[in-house]
Write a protein that holds these residues in place. Structure first.
Motif, PDB file in Angstrom:
ATOM      1  N   GLU A 185      33.964  41.857  33.630  1.00 36.68           N
ATOM      2  CA  GLU A 185      33.036  41.914  32.502  1.00 36.68           C
ATOM      3  C   GLU A 185      32.787  40.528  31.923  1.00 36.68           C
ATOM      4  OE1 GLU A 185      30.218  43.564  30.485  1.00 36.68           O
ATOM      5  OE2 GLU A 185      31.531  44.917  31.610  1.00 36.68           O
ATOM      6  N   GLY A 186      33.867  39.724  31.831  1.00 38.05           N
ATOM      7  CA  GLY A 186      33.722  38.386  31.263  1.00 38.05           C
ATOM      8  C   GLY A 186      32.836  37.466  32.077  1.00 38.05           C
ATOM      9  N   GLY A 187      32.797  37.657  33.392  1.00 39.55           N
ATOM     10  CA  GLY A 187      31.989  36.788  34.242  1.00 39.55           C
ATOM     11  C   GLY A 187      30.639  37.358  34.606  1.00 39.55           C
ATOM     12  N   TYR A 188      30.375  38.594  34.172  1.00 38.22           N
ATOM     13  CA  TYR A 188      29.187  39.279  34.675  1.00 38.22           C
ATOM     14  C   TYR A 188      27.885  38.599  34.260  1.00 38.22           C
ATOM     15  CZ  TYR A 188      25.904  42.833  36.067  1.00 38.22           C
ATOM     16  OH  TYR A 188      24.842  43.480  36.668  1.00 38.22           O
ATOM     17  N   ALA A 189      27.755  38.246  33.005  1.00 40.18           N
ATOM     18  CA  ALA A 189      26.479  37.702  32.524  1.00 40.18           C
ATOM     19  C   ALA A 189      26.098  36.443  33.295  1.00 40.18           C
ATOM     20  CB  ALA A 189      26.557  37.414  31.028  1.00 40.18           C
ATOM     21  N   ALA A 190      27.062  35.559  33.498  1.00 37.04           N
ATOM     22  CA  ALA A 190      26.770  34.306  34.192  1.00 37.04           C
ATOM     23  C   ALA A 190      26.426  34.562  35.657  1.00 37.04           C
ATOM     24  CB  ALA A 190      27.956  33.360  34.086  1.00 37.04           C
ATOM     25  N   ASP A 191      27.180  35.433  36.330  1.00 35.64           N
ATOM     26  CA  ASP A 191      26.925  35.682  37.745  1.00 35.64           C
ATOM     27  C   ASP A 191      25.616  36.428  37.958  1.00 35.64           C
ATOM     28  OD1 ASP A 191      29.207  34.359  38.466  1.00 35.64           O
ATOM     29  OD2 ASP A 191      30.402  36.152  38.809  1.00 35.64           O
ATOM     30  N   ASP A 217      44.300  42.157  39.959  1.00 32.49           N
ATOM     31  CA  ASP A 217      44.530  41.947  38.524  1.00 32.49           C
ATOM     32  C   ASP A 217      43.228  41.918  37.745  1.00 32.49           C
ATOM     33  OD1 ASP A 217      47.301  41.741  38.855  1.00 32.49           O
ATOM     34  OD2 ASP A 217      47.165  39.602  39.342  1.00 32.49           O
ATOM     35  N   TRP A 218      42.154  42.427  38.336  1.00 26.62           N
ATOM     36  CA  TRP A 218      40.835  42.326  37.726  1.00 26.62           C
ATOM     37  C   TRP A 218      40.310  43.693  37.304  1.00 26.62           C
ATOM     38  CZ3 TRP A 218      38.971  37.467  36.979  1.00 26.62           C
ATOM     39  CH2 TRP A 218      39.553  36.443  37.730  1.00 26.62           C
ATOM     40  N   ALA A 219      39.699  43.736  36.142  1.00 24.34           N
ATOM     41  CA  ALA A 219      38.957  44.916  35.697  1.00 24.34           C
ATOM     42  C   ALA A 219      37.489  44.645  35.976  1.00 24.34           C
ATOM     43  CB  ALA A 219      39.179  45.164  34.208  1.00 24.34           C
ATOM     44  N   SER A 220      36.985  45.228  37.042  1.00 23.36           N
ATOM     45  CA  SER A 220      35.622  44.942  37.457  1.00 23.36           C
ATOM     46  C   SER A 220      34.609  45.525  36.475  1.00 23.36           C
ATOM     47  CB  SER A 220      35.365  45.521  38.848  1.00 23.36           C
ATOM     48  OG  SER A 220      34.041  45.278  39.246  1.00 23.36           O
TER      49      SER A 220
END
Length: 261
Positions: A185-191, A217-220
């Motif tokens: 979730e944290g990287g979604y907007a940028a990607d 270890d990731w919450a997609s």
């Protein structure tokens, strides 16, 4: 679903794209048999909906599990993958999914493409995410896929952060840039903004298959999507969970739909 091709289309109209599917998939940690078993019905549903290609996320056959990568690494002819080869042939479907590929030293992160003729194409991730070098080795890429006359360029996760990767795909004539990813979730907007930008800049449709649940270890974030050649959303998942996205361009018009998993 799609209208018949009109005889008086403008000469600059983009060519048709075959119907394709994006599978937002929830992987079971380290369980190749179980994950293959879930891939097959999703691929069959895509084929029943008319898709010629179905794209799964990065390392979907094992989950994104760097600590297990060495012991899970396989070869393209692994007997456990036979149901995928059979489904591709039976449904005249190209199935693209991910697994750690056995190699000297660390395994590579591979996109394995099961083809309608029974063959398997191998693409290996060229640009690793920082820290991945502890469990994986950088790969060498691979040739685009030919799907019903369309060149499909593959990308695996961190490769989308390298603008030259998408630019090379466009320059080589790709009609679709197909990215298998794990995006939180944290990287979604940028990607998502990167992929949307590539679509708009290169006039090249982009598909993104993300995991639909936690892995490693990731919450997609889920939210898999397809952007058209203008960078506009054709279809997208609302969040996490398992589902299929369908898209096609016929007579210059895009059509998209969503099937729950």
């Amino acid at each position: 679903m799609a209208p018949e091709l009109a005889p008086d289309l403008p000469p600059d109209l983009p060519p048709d794209l075959p119907r394709f599917a994006v599978a937002q998939f929830v992987a079971r940690r380290g369980d190749i048999d179980a994950n293959v078993g879930r891939h097959v019905p999703l691929a069959e549903r895509a084929a029943q909906a008319g898709a010629h290609l179905v794209l799964f996320p990065e390392l979907a056959l094992t989950g994104y599990e760097p600590d297990l990568a060495a012991q899970l690494a396989l070869m393209p002819d692994d007997a456990r993958l036979a149901p995928l080869r059979d489904a591709a042939v039976r449904h005249h479907l190209t199935i693209v999914t991910g697994a750690p590929l056995r190699a000297p030293g660390h395994p590579a992160i591979a996109a394995l493409s099961f083809l309608p003729d029974g063959g398997v194409d191998v693409y290996t991730k060229q640009y690793l995410h920082p820290g991945e070098e502890k469990a994986f080795r950088a790969g060498t890429g691979g040739a685009p896929l030919a799907v019903e006359g369309t060149q499909v360029a593959l990308a695996v996760c961190a490769e989308i952060a390298h603008a030259r990767h998408a630019a090379a795909a466009a320059q080589a004539g790709a009609g679709l840039y197909a990215a298998s990813v794990l995006v939180s979730e944290g990287g979604y907007a940028a990607d998502a903004a990167l992929l949307q930008g590539y679509a708009r800049t290169h006039r090249m449709p982009v598909a993104m298959a993300n995991h639909g649940g936690p892995t490693g270890d990731w919450a997609s974030a889920g939210r898999s999507a397809v952007w058209d050649e203008k960078g506009e959303i054709v279809v997208a998942a609302a969040g996490a969970g398992e589902c299929l996205l369908l898209a096609a361009r016929t007579a210059g018009a895009w059509h998209g739909g969503l099937i729950d998993g």
